[in-house]
Scaffold this active site. Sequence first.
Site, PDB file in Angstrom:
ATOM      1  N   LEU A  84    -127.256 -38.361 -30.792  1.00 33.32           N
ATOM      2  CA  LEU A  84    -128.445 -38.164 -29.823  1.00 33.32           C
ATOM      3  C   LEU A  84    -128.417 -36.599 -29.446  1.00 33.32           C
ATOM      4  CD1 LEU A  84    -127.729 -41.210 -27.455  1.00 33.32           C
ATOM      5  CD2 LEU A  84    -129.396 -41.042 -29.260  1.00 33.32           C
ATOM      6  N   ASP A  85    -129.747 -36.131 -29.187  1.00 33.45           N
ATOM      7  CA  ASP A  85    -129.649 -34.602 -28.608  1.00 33.45           C
ATOM      8  C   ASP A  85    -128.619 -34.421 -27.500  1.00 33.45           C
ATOM      9  OD1 ASP A  85    -131.240 -34.371 -30.614  1.00 33.45           O
ATOM     10  OD2 ASP A  85    -133.077 -34.600 -29.290  1.00 33.45           O
ATOM     11  N   ILE A  86    -128.530 -33.336 -27.203  1.00 37.82           N
ATOM     12  CA  ILE A  86    -127.416 -33.036 -26.053  1.00 37.82           C
ATOM     13  C   ILE A  86    -127.908 -33.357 -24.917  1.00 37.82           C
ATOM     14  CG2 ILE A  86    -128.230 -30.556 -25.640  1.00 37.82           C
ATOM     15  CD1 ILE A  86    -125.445 -29.810 -25.076  1.00 37.82           C
TER      16      ILE A  86
ATOM     17  N   HIS B  71    -134.765 -34.347 -33.095  1.00 39.52           N
ATOM     18  CA  HIS B  71    -135.799 -34.221 -32.095  1.00 39.52           C
ATOM     19  C   HIS B  71    -136.926 -34.919 -32.481  1.00 39.52           C
ATOM     20  CE1 HIS B  71    -133.461 -31.462 -29.796  1.00 39.52           C
ATOM     21  NE2 HIS B  71    -133.673 -30.303 -30.548  1.00 39.52           N
TER      22      HIS B  71
END
Length: 239
Positions: free
Chosen positions: A104-106, A188
């Site tokens: 998962l993105d930050i 993303h």
Amino acid sequence: MKRERLDKVLANMGLGTRKEVKVLVKQGLVVVEGVVATDPGMHVVAEEQEIIVDGEPLNFKRWVYVLLNKPPGVVSATEDNVHETVVDLLPYEWAIKVHPVGRLDIDTEGLLLLTNDGQLSHSLLSPKKKVDKEYFARIDGRVTEQHVQEFAKGVELEDFTTLPAKLEVLSSGETSEIRVTIMEGKFHQVKRMFAAFELHVTYLQRVRMGPLHLDPSLKPGEYRELTEEELNLLQNVNK
């Protein structure tokens, strides 16, 4: 069952380095099947044999399956020189074993599975299995039925065209709330899909991965082991 060196088993349980657990053995603090161990290199079957360390029974688990509600600001990695990682949130005896299944993105929150079961991890991430991922998001801008139709056809991005995605509009206005289900998990991807229509994702949370749902009782940063039922559901993805 797999036979392994005693010192390796103890080290993998987070009781210290191989050197440190050898000291425990030499001090007579390790008992295997009622007999004080004298050789740190002796082979044991940790799942079947009773091992006691300094008076405490060793609860050995070969496979670890952890459901984490990933908080923002934490990276989906086992190590990072700048940011806190998802494994940093776990107890040491789990952290040294597991890896995140996907990423998962930050700044993205929500469901993340961590395990040391490489076969299960590969199956869940394999494009052939088509394990879908569902997200809740807040969007800066108005999301309409037209966007629902465009997502259903697949969104053309600079480097690829996504597979058809299911977009559900929960509310539409200057700020919209949606649920979206995608088949891939590109970098993303959800943010880029909305950006293709000049819409900006301000909040993103993964709520489901295949049959595994985010536990609503887990606050961001909290975790628990999978239930037997959840594990069975994931393992059936392999079939």
